[in-house]
Design a protein around this motif. Structure first.
Motif, PDB file in Angstrom:
ATOM      1  N   LEU A 192       8.666   6.000 -11.719  1.00 28.76           N
ATOM      2  CA  LEU A 192       8.020   7.495 -10.669  1.00 28.76           C
ATOM      3  C   LEU A 192       8.591   8.145 -10.460  1.00 28.76           C
ATOM      4  CD1 LEU A 192       9.603   3.412  -8.821  1.00 28.76           C
ATOM      5  CD2 LEU A 192       7.147   4.512  -8.938  1.00 28.76           C
ATOM      6  N   LEU A 193       9.297   8.769 -11.579  1.00 31.06           N
ATOM      7  CA  LEU A 193      10.052  10.261 -12.156  1.00 31.06           C
ATOM      8  C   LEU A 193       8.663  10.969 -12.101  1.00 31.06           C
ATOM      9  CD1 LEU A 193      13.397   9.527 -13.004  1.00 31.06           C
ATOM     10  CD2 LEU A 193      13.272  10.413 -11.096  1.00 31.06           C
ATOM     11  N   PRO A 194       8.713  12.595 -11.977  1.00 24.78           N
ATOM     12  CA  PRO A 194       7.841  13.052 -12.612  1.00 24.78           C
ATOM     13  C   PRO A 194       7.170  12.764 -13.974  1.00 24.78           C
ATOM     14  CG  PRO A 194       9.266  14.846 -11.545  1.00 24.78           C
ATOM     15  CD  PRO A 194       9.501  13.123 -11.107  1.00 24.78           C
ATOM     16  N   ARG A 195       6.269  12.763 -14.897  1.00 22.57           N
ATOM     17  CA  ARG A 195       6.642  12.778 -16.013  1.00 22.57           C
ATOM     18  C   ARG A 195       6.034  14.333 -17.157  1.00 22.57           C
ATOM     19  NH1 ARG A 195       3.387   8.943 -18.091  1.00 22.57           N
ATOM     20  NH2 ARG A 195       2.790   7.153 -15.823  1.00 22.57           N
ATOM     21  N   THR A 196       6.466  15.168 -16.208  1.00 25.08           N
ATOM     22  CA  THR A 196       5.969  16.280 -17.064  1.00 25.08           C
ATOM     23  C   THR A 196       7.075  16.268 -18.359  1.00 25.08           C
ATOM     24  OG1 THR A 196       7.489  17.400 -14.776  1.00 25.08           O
ATOM     25  CG2 THR A 196       5.090  17.521 -15.158  1.00 25.08           C
ATOM     26  N   SER A 197       6.965  16.775 -19.227  1.00 21.96           N
ATOM     27  CA  SER A 197       8.406  17.934 -19.968  1.00 21.96           C
ATOM     28  C   SER A 197       7.838  19.073 -20.727  1.00 21.96           C
ATOM     29  CB  SER A 197       7.805  16.654 -20.708  1.00 21.96           C
ATOM     30  OG  SER A 197       6.599  16.539 -22.091  1.00 21.96           O
ATOM     31  N   PHE A 198       9.002  19.804 -21.417  1.00 16.29           N
ATOM     32  CA  PHE A 198       8.700  20.735 -22.139  1.00 16.29           C
ATOM     33  C   PHE A 198       9.450  21.079 -23.405  1.00 16.29           C
ATOM     34  CE2 PHE A 198       8.255  22.806 -17.880  1.00 16.29           C
ATOM     35  CZ  PHE A 198       8.907  22.068 -17.339  1.00 16.29           C
ATOM     36  N   ASP A 199       8.372  21.419 -24.068  1.00 14.96           N
ATOM     37  CA  ASP A 199       8.709  21.521 -25.300  1.00 14.96           C
ATOM     38  C   ASP A 199       8.750  22.468 -26.082  1.00 14.96           C
ATOM     39  OD1 ASP A 199       5.861  19.351 -26.006  1.00 14.96           O
ATOM     40  OD2 ASP A 199       7.094  18.980 -26.686  1.00 14.96           O
ATOM     41  N   PHE A 200       9.905  21.989 -27.088  1.00 10.24           N
ATOM     42  CA  PHE A 200      10.756  23.209 -27.992  1.00 10.24           C
ATOM     43  C   PHE A 200      11.247  23.086 -29.043  1.00 10.24           C
ATOM     44  CE2 PHE A 200      12.357  25.467 -23.951  1.00 10.24           C
ATOM     45  CZ  PHE A 200      12.227  24.210 -23.075  1.00 10.24           C
ATOM     46  N   GLY A 201       9.976  23.276 -29.703  1.00  9.67           N
ATOM     47  CA  GLY A 201       9.775  22.705 -30.925  1.00  9.67           C
ATOM     48  C   GLY A 201       9.804  21.479 -31.481  1.00  9.67           C
ATOM     49  N   ASP A 202      10.553  20.666 -31.774  1.00 11.41           N
ATOM     50  CA  ASP A 202      10.525  19.507 -32.145  1.00 11.41           C
ATOM     51  C   ASP A 202      11.176  18.138 -31.374  1.00 11.41           C
ATOM     52  OD1 ASP A 202      11.181  18.880 -35.149  1.00 11.41           O
ATOM     53  OD2 ASP A 202       9.122  18.364 -34.199  1.00 11.41           O
ATOM     54  N   PHE A 203      11.629  19.485 -29.831  1.00  9.62           N
ATOM     55  CA  PHE A 203      12.389  18.635 -29.122  1.00  9.62           C
ATOM     56  C   PHE A 203      11.682  18.777 -27.626  1.00  9.62           C
ATOM     57  CE2 PHE A 203      15.836  18.021 -26.370  1.00  9.62           C
ATOM     58  CZ  PHE A 203      15.902  18.134 -25.253  1.00  9.62           C
ATOM     59  N   ASN A 204      11.430  17.203 -27.096  1.00 13.26           N
ATOM     60  CA  ASN A 204      10.673  17.135 -26.250  1.00 13.26           C
ATOM     61  C   ASN A 204      12.252  17.089 -24.947  1.00 13.26           C
ATOM     62  OD1 ASN A 204       9.058  14.801 -24.122  1.00 13.26           O
ATOM     63  ND2 ASN A 204       7.606  16.795 -24.690  1.00 13.26           N
ATOM     64  N   LEU A 205      11.513  18.228 -23.714  1.00 18.22           N
ATOM     65  CA  LEU A 205      12.262  17.891 -23.004  1.00 18.22           C
ATOM     66  C   LEU A 205      11.896  17.134 -21.461  1.00 18.22           C
ATOM     67  CD1 LEU A 205      14.903  18.563 -21.821  1.00 18.22           C
ATOM     68  CD2 LEU A 205      14.512  20.460 -21.177  1.00 18.22           C
ATOM     69  N   GLY A 210       0.286  -1.172   0.195  1.00 17.50           N
ATOM     70  CA  GLY A 210       0.086   0.007  -0.024  1.00 17.50           C
ATOM     71  C   GLY A 210       1.033   1.580   0.548  1.00 17.50           C
ATOM     72  N   LEU A 211       2.511   0.757   0.016  1.00 16.72           N
ATOM     73  CA  LEU A 211       3.311   2.418   0.162  1.00 16.72           C
ATOM     74  C   LEU A 211       3.092   2.762  -2.201  1.00 16.72           C
ATOM     75  CD1 LEU A 211       5.915   1.088   2.247  1.00 16.72           C
ATOM     76  CD2 LEU A 211       4.343   2.454   3.211  1.00 16.72           C
ATOM     77  N   ASN A 212       2.482   4.182  -1.503  1.00 15.17           N
ATOM     78  CA  ASN A 212       2.423   4.491  -3.370  1.00 15.17           C
ATOM     79  C   ASN A 212       3.832   5.859  -3.398  1.00 15.17           C
ATOM     80  OD1 ASN A 212       1.134   2.512  -4.175  1.00 15.17           O
ATOM     81  ND2 ASN A 212      -0.686   3.338  -3.239  1.00 15.17           N
ATOM     82  N   SER A 213       4.444   5.889  -2.505  1.00 11.39           N
ATOM     83  CA  SER A 213       4.795   7.747  -2.934  1.00 11.39           C
ATOM     84  C   SER A 213       5.670   7.070  -4.001  1.00 11.39           C
ATOM     85  CB  SER A 213       5.221   7.793  -1.125  1.00 11.39           C
ATOM     86  OG  SER A 213       6.531   9.143  -1.516  1.00 11.39           O
ATOM     87  N   ASN A 214       5.887   7.817  -5.020  1.00  9.02           N
ATOM     88  CA  ASN A 214       6.540   7.824  -5.878  1.00  9.02           C
ATOM     89  C   ASN A 214       8.278   7.379  -5.488  1.00  9.02           C
ATOM     90  OD1 ASN A 214       5.440   7.096  -7.777  1.00  9.02           O
ATOM     91  ND2 ASN A 214       5.324   8.701  -8.717  1.00  9.02           N
ATOM     92  N   TRP A 215       8.643   8.533  -4.875  1.00  2.74           N
ATOM     93  CA  TRP A 215       9.772   9.204  -3.820  1.00  2.74           C
ATOM     94  C   TRP A 215      10.708   8.189  -3.881  1.00  2.74           C
ATOM     95  CZ3 TRP A 215      12.450  11.566  -6.984  1.00  2.74           C
ATOM     96  CH2 TRP A 215      12.209  12.848  -8.222  1.00  2.74           C
TER      97      TRP A 215
END
Lengths: 257, 306, 384
Positions: free
Chosen positions: B136-149, B63-68
């Motif tokens: 488990l790591l944050p799924r966020t990403s930033f788009d710079f044109g074709d580049f998905n960081l 039941g432990l669900n904390s990603n970090w």
């Protein structure tokens, strides 16, 4: 004198260590030359450079009239130089005969067809080679001559050194380099070994020998001339007596008075 | 090619290079300290990854669900477990064979690798199939044109850099590191200086194997999937990287790792229709480098008394 | 027969006879329990023989009478073939043993004599097999020639791979061949021309109109079509065995040993290290490729899944278990490694794991292998 082997200004360094430092050295045909000097003076390095294991950083080496300065180990062997090693390098799982035959490489037919198909011709060469090897071993240790197909691994050190010398002699070299052949032997064994080497030399007028040794008794007894090295340079040369009395040589070995 | 696409390739290359470098450093550590090629290294990575996965499943069931938190626990457990495994390998398989020809050690570790790989395949539930690895790591990403960081990639890169810097620090600035380097350079002298040879060897193997576990977890996080064969592939690449860098040199291993990733990326760019050939290309170049510089780009430390 | 050896002939003959009977029993047994009992008996018998020193008598017998015993061994193989003349499954198993033996003999030249590591044996085997597939399907080349071409292609591929790294140390050759083993399978899978993951069919062998894929009827006796392949495989094994023996018992064999044991000293005595390593590798790969080409025709199809890195490790395991450098040990090990998992279906799935564990045990406790390699005797029974 017409030198068989001549080194001029030979240099070799390993990282910060200057192992050979402008070495000049001459070996006359048919002589037995002693190469002595304290530990680290460059004797084995000299052998290794001559036989093509290391490339010289500077200088020239001439053998029998040809320049062999950067020749490969194979070419040196073909030219007629054979050697033993400071730490015994025999192929231990192989038999006495096999080990000696390794030294006989240039006199054996290495063709695939000969070895795989023409077995009766091969057998003749094998039997001839066996006879040669056996005769040579008999000079050094008759007891071994009947055990030619035993693995070398089971032999005591002194016999191994003898086999190594046989390996170097079987191809009738012009120049034989002996690197501390008596290491690990008693006085008597050493004396016996030297007698045998002289016997081989007596039978084979063409043989020239350079011997590196720490046992001065050996040097005194069998060498015609000595060269003393220190820090990769020649510091003295001449008959043993003269060289042993040289102040510089004494200082090299014993330290400053 | 536009800047965005280029940046994407660079990012991918860096990620791969980081993973290869981590594996290569392990190889070079083992070689440096014992003159052995430990072919099971890649498969230790696999076992590490699966250990982490099993840990995650265990934590999740509890039941432990904390990603970090989960990630930290997984890393710690996998690293420790693999460190122990590495020490056991050193103690029972590698050190007893020290007097035997080097070939025997190579073979025994190769076979051990097979044992590890097959054990995962046969005994882990459905081990033959690829297994999803949690993100488990944050799924966020930033788009710079074709580049998905992707943030998780950046985090992993940073972690990898930290680990490598940490290893460098350990080796160059601590007493333990000094001991390891001493043993790597000259065993006899190190012993006479009072260094406990066996202990150092065990520690080095533990270190290298722990690194493998870290790389395994990283691999799982990057691809979101692991399978029983990843270690074999990464092991070969890591080994090749260590060789072209020059066995025995940590810098060489890192260089080799990134170089190989770079070659793969170039291969992908040059042959967009056949990505499988990127490996062929990369290895072909590696073979060419080996032919040109047999001792590696940074000299391999061979000492043979003639 | 001047100079014939001191050791007796009969221990060798007895050993061969017992071994043949055992193998026949093992091949014929069907029930798993019976097979397990047979295996247990076999292990105990071998251990007992070792304990009582009987294995040494057998060894000495082989050393002095190898030529005669080799003929007996061929006869024994023929007996096995005759007994199972209509049993497709067993004959296929026997053929597999014969052809794997050829491949491992080739590997032995590389590994055991020259010390060149080759962890892609199965890939080169596969090159031979795919050669059969492609040439039989797309050309009308005579099939015996196809076998040769398979061998030559494997040899060429090997030399392209190894030449660059022959000047380097052994572990470099290891990486290169492992990488090749991994990439070869991927290469086959992505190539639709070569059938992709499903592979390709291989047309059966035909020599001068005689089809190898038809059962043979002689009077009232019907022989499995595999008998054709059995005879050809046995001939191939005999030829390979003779050549490998002669190679070892020659100056070339000596060269290979010398360079394996001490490269530096060997080059000081004139040995061209690179030339002999590549020669050994080429010859070895030729045998591997030829065996693979024939095996492709026997099986009727080729697929990437049969030529993986794990399969290459099986070949290496055979070499290590049998005793590096000893062709007789190799034959014994091949029989064990090929036959046992086929008969003991329960362990089929675990065979990679089991063999890896066995090799680890061998390397730790008996690195010489089952039958250690004896000192070179150039002519068996020769006395000075």
């Amino acid at each position: 004198m017409n030198a068989l082997l001549e080194a001029r200004g030979l240099s070799k360094h390993f990282g910060g260590v200057q192992a050979l430092d402008g070495l000049d050295l001459l070996v006359a045909p048919n002589e037995i030359l002693g190469l002595i000097g304290p530990n680290g003076s460059g004797k084995t390095t000299f052998f290794n450079v001559i036989t093509g294991i290391y490339a010289a950083d500077g200088g020239r080496i001439t053998f029998d009239g040809s320049d062999v300065t950067n020749a490969s180990a194979r070419a040196i062997y073909q030219a007629g130089i054979s050697r033993t090693f400071q730490r015994s390098r025999l192929s231990l799982p192989l038999s006495i005969f096999d080990n000696i035959m390794i030294g006989n490489h240039k006199r054996l037919n290495q063709g695939l067809w000969f070895n795989l198909v023409k077995r009766s011709d091969f057998k003749r060469e094998f039997e001839r080679s066996y006879a040669d090897a056996r005769a040579l071993v008999e000079v050094f240790e008759p007891g071994l001559a009947d055990r030619m197909f035993e693995p070398v691994a089971g032999l005591p050190m002194i016999d191994r050194r003898r086999i190594e010398i046989c390996r170097a002699l079987i191809n009738a070299p012009k120049l034989l380099l002996l690197d501390e052949p008596s290491a690990g032997m008693t006085h008597d064994e050493t004396a016996e070994l030297m007698n045998d080497i002289l016997l081989v030399r007596a039978r084979n007028k063409d043989l020239t020998i350079i011997i590196v040794e720490h046992e001065m008794g050996v040097i005194e007894r069998i060498t015609d001339r000595c060269v003393v090295l220190n820090f990769g340079r020649k510091i003295a040369e001449g008959p043993y007596r003269a060289v042993a009395a040289d102040a510089q040589v004494q200082e090299a070995y014993l330290g400053a008075a | 090619m536009d800047a965005g696409l280029f940046a994407q390739y660079v990012m991918n290359g860096l990620m791969l290079g980081m993973m290869y470098a981590l594996v290569a450093v392990g190889f070079t550590l083992f070689f440096g300290v014992l003159d052995v090629i430990k072919f099971s290294h890649g498969d230790v990575l696999t076992v590490g990854a699966f250990t982490a996965l099993a840990t995650y499943i265990g934590l999740h069931t509890l039941g432990l669900n904390s990603n970090w938190l989960n990630l930290v626990v997984m890393l710690v457990l996998a690293t420790l477990a693999m460190a122990l495994l590495g020490m056991a390998i050193a103690r029972y398989l590698v050190m007893p064979l020290r007097s035997a020809p080097a070939l025997n050690t190579l073979l025994i570790t190769l076979m051990l690798g097979t044992v590890l790989r097959e054990c995962v395949r046969l005994f882990y539930p459905q081990g033959a199939n690829p297994k999803p690895f949690p993100a488990l790591l944050p799924r966020t990403s930033f788009d710079f044109g074709d580049f998905n960081l992707r943030v998780d990639n950046v985090l992993m890169l940073a972690a990898g850099v930290l680990v490598i810097v940490g290893i460098q620090y350990l080796l160059n600035r601590t007493k333990l590191g000094l001991a390891i380097r001493a043993v790597a350079q000259d065993e006899e002298t190190a012993r006479t200086m009072g260094i406990n040879f066996t202990a150092i060897v065990l520690v080095t193997f533990a270190l290298g194997s722990g690194l493998a576990a870290f790389a395994g977890v990283m691999n799982g996080l990057y691809y979101n999937e692991i399978n029983f064969g990843i270690g074999l592939y990464l092991g070969v690449v890591g080994f090749a990287a260590a060789i072209i860098g020059g066995l025995g040199s940590i810098y060489g291993a890192i260089l080799g790792g990134f170089l190989f990733a770079g070659l793969q990326t170039i291969g992908t760019v040059m042959l967009p229709f056949a990505s499988a050939y990127k490996d062929v290309f990369a290895f072909a170049v590696v073979i060419a480098i080996m032919a040109w510089r047999p001792t590696g780009l940074i000299r391999e430390k061979i000492s043979e008394r003639v | 027969m001047a100079g014939k050896g001191h050791a007796a002939l009969w221990p060798g003959v007895a050993a061969l006879a017992i071994a043949t009977a055992y193998v026949v029993a093992l091949l014929a047994a069907e029930k798993q329990s019976l097979i397990i009992i047979l295996l247990a008996i076999g292990i105990v018998a071998v251990l007992a023989a070792a304990w009582f020193g009987l294995l040494e008598n057998v060894s000495a017998s082989f050393t002095d009478h190898e030529d005669s015993l080799a003929i007996c061994a061929v006869a024994a193989a023929c007996v096995v073939g005759a007994i199972f003349h209509d049993n497709h499954f067993v004959l296929l198993l026997v053929i597999t043993v014969l052809l794997y033996s050829v491949a491992t003999l080739g590997l032995n030249i590389q590994f055991g004599y020259a010390g060149v590591l080759n962890f892609a044996g199965a890939s080169f085997f596969g090159i031979g097999a795919y050669t059969s597939a492609v040439l039989n399907t797309h050309t009308a080349l005579p099939h015996l020639l196809v076998l040769l071409i398979g061998g030559v292609l494997a040899a060429l591929a090997g030399s392209l791979l190894l030449l660059p790294v022959l000047r380097t140390r052994g572990h470099y050759a290891a990486v290169v061949t492992i990488a090749f083993a991994l990439l070869f399978k991927t290469f086959l899978e992505v190539n639709d021309v070569l059938g992709g993951p499903q592979g390709m069919q291989v047309k059966g062998m035909r020599i001068l109109g005689w089809s190898f894929n038809d059962n043979i009827d002689i009077g009232r006796v019907s022989l499995s079509f595999y008998m054709n392949y059995f005879v050809l495989s046995l001939l191939l094994l005999v030829a390979t065995f003779v050549l490998v023996r002669r190679l070892e018992r020659s100056w070339i064999g000596l060269n290979l040993d010398a360079l394996r044991l001490d490269e530096t000293a060997a080059s000081c005595f004139g040995l061209d290290i690179v030339r002999w390593k590549i020669t050994a590798f080429l010859i070895g790969n030729f045998f591997i490729g030829t065996a693979g080409a024939l095996f492709g025709m026997v099986g009727g199809f080729v697929a990437p899944n049969n030529y993986t890195f794990a399969d290459s490790l099986i070949l290496v395991s055979i070499l290590l278990l049998g005793g590096i450098g000893n062709p007789w040990g190799l034959l014994v090990a091949t029989i064990i490694v090929v036959v046992v998992p086929e008969k003991l279906q329960t362990i089929q799935e675990y065979r990679f794991l089991l063999y890896a564990l066995m090799v680890i045990a061998v390397l730790l406790f008996r690195p010489e292998g089952l039958l250690p390699r004896p000192v070179r005797r150039y002519f068996p029974g020769w006395r000075p």
